[in-house]
Design an enzyme around this catalytic site. Structure first.
Site, mmCIF file in Angstrom:
data_model
loop_
_atom_site.group_PDB
_atom_site.id
_atom_site.type_symbol
_atom_site.label_atom_id
_atom_site.label_comp_id
_atom_site.label_asym_id
_atom_site.label_seq_id
_atom_site.Cartn_x
_atom_site.Cartn_y
_atom_site.Cartn_z
ATOM 1 C CE1 TYR A 129 8.518 77.905 46.502
ATOM 2 C CE2 TYR A 129 7.388 79.989 46.068
ATOM 3 C CZ TYR A 129 7.698 78.690 45.707
ATOM 4 O OH TYR A 129 7.196 78.173 44.533
ATOM 5 C CG LEU A 130 8.636 84.736 46.688
ATOM 6 C CD1 LEU A 130 8.029 86.127 46.835
ATOM 7 C CD2 LEU A 130 8.176 84.091 45.376
#
Length: 218
Positions: A129-130
């Site tokens: 996600y990051l």
């Protein structure tokens, strides 16, 4: 002023829609589930059906035609698998930015995440996600036709907003109520002088309007 929000049924987006509608702006929220339409109407926003995971740039540009501000507040959600981090948090975000540029929308706000980094290491879902958010932010920075601002909130809470924040290029870790994130976005929409900035946001001691003016150099 017309503002179009991707991820129109999200927790931050619904709060933002209420705030913008209360200011008298014309607000539209992009959703893919027609059952969410009533919630947007109650918030004062026009629901627009579109699946950003499958739509074309041309179609989304048509939705954005005539808009003054575009806000990407969509997300795959904490319970989603790795694949949707790529299709929503990266691909949908970049498509929305490309469509905004094609539609000649000048102002673009990206709701990112603290710690977003295309070079972030790790194999867990949150690591993916990051990276996806970081890649989307990097792509947005290449869109020369957009007056973009990237907002990276800390850990989100459902606490009542205080209207007091810390807004800087680097704040350090912290949390912030969704109420205050929405209020900050509403202020950024009206402050094009923040274009070209990537800002971290956590709770603090500075009123939102003062914090935005400070980073804008006013």
């Amino acid at each position: 002023m017309r503002i179009v929000i991707a991820g129109g049924h999200g927790q931050i987006a619904l709060r933002l829609e209420r705030l913008l509608a209360a200011r008298g702006y014309e607000v539209a929220g992009i959703i893919r589930n027609p059952e969410q339409g009533d919630a947007l109407r109650e918030a004062g926003a026009e629901p627009v059906l579109c699946d950003l995971e499958s739509a074309s740039v041309e179609h989304v540009a048509g939705i954005l035609h005539g808009a003054d501000v575009a806000v990407f507040a969509a997300g795959a959600g904490p319970g989603s698998a790795v694949g949707r981090k790529e299709t929503v948090d990266f691909a949908a975000a970049t498509l929305f930015a490309d469509a905004a540029e094609r539609a000649r929308v000048r102002r673009f706000l990206m709701v990112s995440s603290m710690g977003a980094d295309a070079r972030h290491e790790g194999d867990e879902v949150f690591d993916v996600y990051l990276r996806a958010k970081g890649e989307a932010d990097d792509h947005l920075r290449t869109r020369l036709g957009l007056e973009w601002t990237i907002l990276r909130p800390g850990s989100l809470t459902d606490d009542a907003g205080t209207g007091l924040v810390r807004l800087e290029a680097h704040t350090g870790r912290g949390s912030v109520p969704r109420d205050d994130v929405a209020a900050l976005l509403a202020e950024l929409a009206d402050t094009p002088a923040t274009a070209g900035l990537t800002l971290e946001l956590v709770s603090g001691s500075t009123p939102i309007t003062v914090a935005v003016k400070a980073v804008a150099g006013n």
